[in-house]
Every structure is written in C-alpha cells, then in structure tokens.
Design a protein around this motif. Sequence first.
Motif, PDB file in Angstrom:
ATOM      1  N   ARG A  15       0.846  -1.191   0.000  1.00  0.00           N
ATOM      2  CA  ARG A  15       0.000   0.000   0.000  1.00  0.00           C
ATOM      3  C   ARG A  15       0.884   1.245   0.000  1.00  0.00           C
ATOM      4  N   ARG A  16       0.471   2.259  -0.754  1.00  0.00           N
ATOM      5  CA  ARG A  16       1.226   3.510  -0.822  1.00  0.00           C
ATOM      6  C   ARG A  16       0.543   4.554   0.053  1.00  0.00           C
ATOM      7  N   TYR A  17       1.329   5.210   0.922  1.00  0.00           N
ATOM      8  CA  TYR A  17       0.791   6.224   1.821  1.00  0.00           C
ATOM      9  C   TYR A  17       1.650   7.482   1.807  1.00  0.00           C
ATOM     10  N   THR A  18       0.970   8.608   1.952  1.00  0.00           N
ATOM     11  CA  THR A  18       1.654   9.895   2.024  1.00  0.00           C
ATOM     12  C   THR A  18       2.291  10.082   3.396  1.00  0.00           C
ATOM     13  N   VAL A  19       3.486  10.635   3.394  1.00  0.00           N
ATOM     14  CA  VAL A  19       4.117  11.045   4.644  1.00  0.00           C
ATOM     15  C   VAL A  19       3.486  12.373   5.059  1.00  0.00           C
ATOM     16  N   ARG A  20       2.764  12.360   6.170  1.00  0.00           N
ATOM     17  CA  ARG A  20       2.115  13.593   6.626  1.00  0.00           C
ATOM     18  C   ARG A  20       3.138  14.628   7.068  1.00  0.00           C
ATOM     19  N   SER A  21       4.157  14.189   7.793  1.00  0.00           N
ATOM     20  CA  SER A  21       5.213  15.111   8.201  1.00  0.00           C
ATOM     21  C   SER A  21       6.470  14.326   8.564  1.00  0.00           C
ATOM     22  N   TRP A  22       7.574  15.032   8.516  1.00  0.00           N
ATOM     23  CA  TRP A  22       8.882  14.455   8.835  1.00  0.00           C
ATOM     24  C   TRP A  22       9.623  15.428   9.726  1.00  0.00           C
ATOM     25  N   ASP A  23      10.102  14.948  10.858  1.00  0.00           N
ATOM     26  CA  ASP A  23      10.859  15.767  11.792  1.00  0.00           C
ATOM     27  C   ASP A  23      12.330  15.363  11.701  1.00  0.00           C
ATOM     28  N   PRO A  24      13.157  16.162  11.030  1.00  0.00           N
ATOM     29  CA  PRO A  24      14.569  15.766  10.857  1.00  0.00           C
ATOM     30  C   PRO A  24      15.355  15.775  12.159  1.00  0.00           C
ATOM     31  N   ALA A  25      14.879  16.516  13.153  1.00  0.00           N
ATOM     32  CA  ALA A  25      15.604  16.562  14.420  1.00  0.00           C
ATOM     33  C   ALA A  25      15.407  15.270  15.207  1.00  0.00           C
ATOM     34  N   SER A  26      14.149  14.846  15.352  1.00  0.00           N
ATOM     35  CA  SER A  26      13.863  13.615  16.102  1.00  0.00           C
ATOM     36  C   SER A  26      13.939  12.376  15.232  1.00  0.00           C
ATOM     37  N   ARG A  27      14.030  12.579  13.901  1.00  0.00           N
ATOM     38  CA  ARG A  27      14.012  11.481  12.934  1.00  0.00           C
ATOM     39  C   ARG A  27      12.730  10.678  13.065  1.00  0.00           C
ATOM     40  N   GLN A  28      11.619  11.383  13.217  1.00  0.00           N
ATOM     41  CA  GLN A  28      10.325  10.725  13.316  1.00  0.00           C
ATOM     42  C   GLN A  28       9.451  11.086  12.122  1.00  0.00           C
ATOM     43  N   MET A  29       8.687  10.108  11.672  1.00  0.00           N
ATOM     44  CA  MET A  29       7.804  10.250  10.516  1.00  0.00           C
ATOM     45  C   MET A  29       6.361  10.047  10.966  1.00  0.00           C
ATOM     46  N   THR A  30       5.472  10.910  10.478  1.00  0.00           N
ATOM     47  CA  THR A  30       4.055  10.797  10.792  1.00  0.00           C
ATOM     48  C   THR A  30       3.285  10.377   9.551  1.00  0.00           C
ATOM     49  N   VAL A  31       2.430   9.370   9.697  1.00  0.00           N
ATOM     50  CA  VAL A  31       1.593   8.871   8.603  1.00  0.00           C
ATOM     51  C   VAL A  31       0.162   8.782   9.113  1.00  0.00           C
ATOM     52  N   ASP A  32      -0.783   9.359   8.368  1.00  0.00           N
ATOM     53  CA  ASP A  32      -2.203   9.294   8.719  1.00  0.00           C
ATOM     54  C   ASP A  32      -2.890   8.224   7.882  1.00  0.00           C
ATOM     55  N   PHE A  33      -3.665   7.375   8.539  1.00  0.00           N
ATOM     56  CA  PHE A  33      -4.345   6.256   7.888  1.00  0.00           C
ATOM     57  C   PHE A  33      -5.859   6.445   7.963  1.00  0.00           C
ATOM     58  N   VAL A  34      -6.542   6.282   6.834  1.00  0.00           N
ATOM     59  CA  VAL A  34      -8.000   6.205   6.844  1.00  0.00           C
ATOM     60  C   VAL A  34      -8.377   4.785   7.244  1.00  0.00           C
ATOM     61  N   VAL A  35      -9.251   4.657   8.245  1.00  0.00           N
ATOM     62  CA  VAL A  35      -9.638   3.333   8.730  1.00  0.00           C
ATOM     63  C   VAL A  35     -11.155   3.194   8.695  1.00  0.00           C
ATOM     64  N   HIS A  36     -11.598   1.988   8.387  1.00  0.00           N
ATOM     65  CA  HIS A  36     -13.023   1.647   8.412  1.00  0.00           C
ATOM     66  C   HIS A  36     -13.156   0.307   9.120  1.00  0.00           C
ATOM     67  N   GLY A  37     -12.979   0.327  10.437  1.00  0.00           N
ATOM     68  CA  GLY A  37     -13.025  -0.910  11.197  1.00  0.00           C
ATOM     69  C   GLY A  37     -11.878  -1.823  10.797  1.00  0.00           C
ATOM     70  N   ASP A  38     -12.188  -3.085  10.534  1.00  0.00           N
ATOM     71  CA  ASP A  38     -11.174  -4.053  10.131  1.00  0.00           C
ATOM     72  C   ASP A  38     -11.169  -4.279   8.626  1.00  0.00           C
ATOM     73  N   VAL A  39     -11.766  -3.352   7.878  1.00  0.00           N
ATOM     74  CA  VAL A  39     -11.769  -3.453   6.422  1.00  0.00           C
ATOM     75  C   VAL A  39     -10.484  -2.835   5.881  1.00  0.00           C
ATOM     76  N   GLY A  40      -9.793  -3.564   5.008  1.00  0.00           N
ATOM     77  CA  GLY A  40      -8.571  -3.050   4.409  1.00  0.00           C
ATOM     78  C   GLY A  40      -7.348  -3.425   5.233  1.00  0.00           C
ATOM     79  N   VAL A  41      -6.268  -3.700   4.543  1.00  0.00           N
ATOM     80  CA  VAL A  41      -5.050  -4.166   5.209  1.00  0.00           C
ATOM     81  C   VAL A  41      -4.401  -3.058   6.034  1.00  0.00           C
TER      82      VAL A  41
END
Length: 266
Positions: free
Chosen positions: A71-97
């Motif tokens: 699955r391809r997902y957009t990187v919502r934000s990247w913090d170069p100082a903490s080296r942390q990446m944020t990814v937002d996922f659309v969820v509909h219960g247990d539908v979709g991997v």
Amino acid sequence: MHARVVTAAPLTPTLVRVVLGGGDLDHLEMPEATDTYINLAFPPEGAGYDGVFDPGEVRKTHPREQQPARRRYTVRSWDPASRQMTVDFVVHGDVGVAGRWASHAQPGDVLVFEGPGSGYLPDPAADWHLLVGDESALPAIAAALESMPSEARVIVRLVCDGPDHEIPLTAPDEADIGWLHRSGGPDDVDLLPDAVADLRFPVGRGQAFVHGEADEIRQVRRHLLSDRGLARSDMSCSPYWRRTMTDEAWRQIKRDYVAAMEADVS
C-alpha cells in the motif's frame, strides 16, 4: 527499510495518526516535496519470515500467498531533528489491510516500507493553487498548505463524512477552505465535482492537486482540463481508491482505469 510505532492515536472517527521512529529512519533522506510517499508492506498472518524483512527478497523466495500486501501512503510530516515520521491512515473498522493495521497499532510494532518517493510540490511561481480531495488526500493537502507562504492564494475543497471528520488546517491567511459532507446517498459522487464547477478561479496561472476517489477525481480532471483550460503540466491528479471496490480489486484495474482517465483529455 523499517521503523517502529512510537504512538498511534485517532484524529477523527476514521483517521488514525501513527508516528514512527527508529529503525532505518535514522539515516533516511526525504525529498523536497509535500506529496512524499512510502510503499508499505504488510505480511499476511502466519508469514514464514521475520517482522523486519526485505520486500524484494520475500517476493523472490516465498510463494504468492506469503507475499506482503503493498500500500502507498503519504508522509504527513517528517521531523529531521527527532528522525520521526508521521503517517495518517483512513480506517473503516477491520476493512482493508493498512487501515486494520493502523487501528490496532501499538508502540514498538514494526512497519516495513520502501521509498520515499515524491511527485508534487506547490510551485511558488503559480499565481494560485487548487487543492481538491477527500480523507485519503488530506495528509498531502495539509502538508501542501503548511508549505505555502502566508500570502499564497489557494482554494481547498475537501469531502468527508461530517463535521466530526474535519481537522484543523494550517493554511495561508486568505485560504478559501470548504468542507463538503457526504449524505451516504448516490449523489455523494457529485459533491466534489459540483463544488469545483461552482468555483470562480483567480486570474493567472493555477496549479492543481486533485487526488481521491476515482470517479470523483475523473470528473474534476475532465472539467479542469476541458472547461477551465488548466494545463496538464499544472495538475497533479491521481485516483487513490474507488467506491464499491476493495483495495485489492481496485489495484487489479487501476492501471487500465488511469489509462482511460488520461485518454478522456490528454
């Protein structure tokens, strides 16, 4: 490449924010773009390989039923100082991997990915910008808005399931941001195209980012190119999903659908 879940928390009833850290993020190089994406790999239950794996090697050495779902997902934000990446996922219960994984994600869980890649960055030379989409495009649209100067001229139209599905957006001072709410009826497919058709565009060269549900995006694309005269080179356009189809079913026909969409107006 891989990273581990730092936190996972809901933003709305159908949007989960996952913050990732560690692993290969310590030496990750991010492109200069607001539509930066990573290709996630989710192994099936009972897969015969470790949680940290090389997707390419697994493809060569394991049978099809043990291949990870991609699955391809957009990187919502990247913090170069903490080296942390944020990814937002659309969820509909247990539908979709991917949505199912995000809804159950816990600190320490591994997420394997390839990338990053990119395809869009707001052009500072454009006179104005149009950002159009739904929840699936919201991370890229939010990132684009945050990258623009305070004086940028931008129009945003976003579709979601209701007021509690809206999120605060950091945007240029005079941004025209409109949220459209689905009713659950057959007319939902026309909400976004109709809203774009009703817009009065500023003068000058516009740049458009149009991503989301396939049939909605196809209508908007056709309108912008045929009726509004936007240049194809000034448009980033992609159908992320299709109404009434599962992720896997959509992936099977997406290439042909995109080709047909491109043939509508080249």
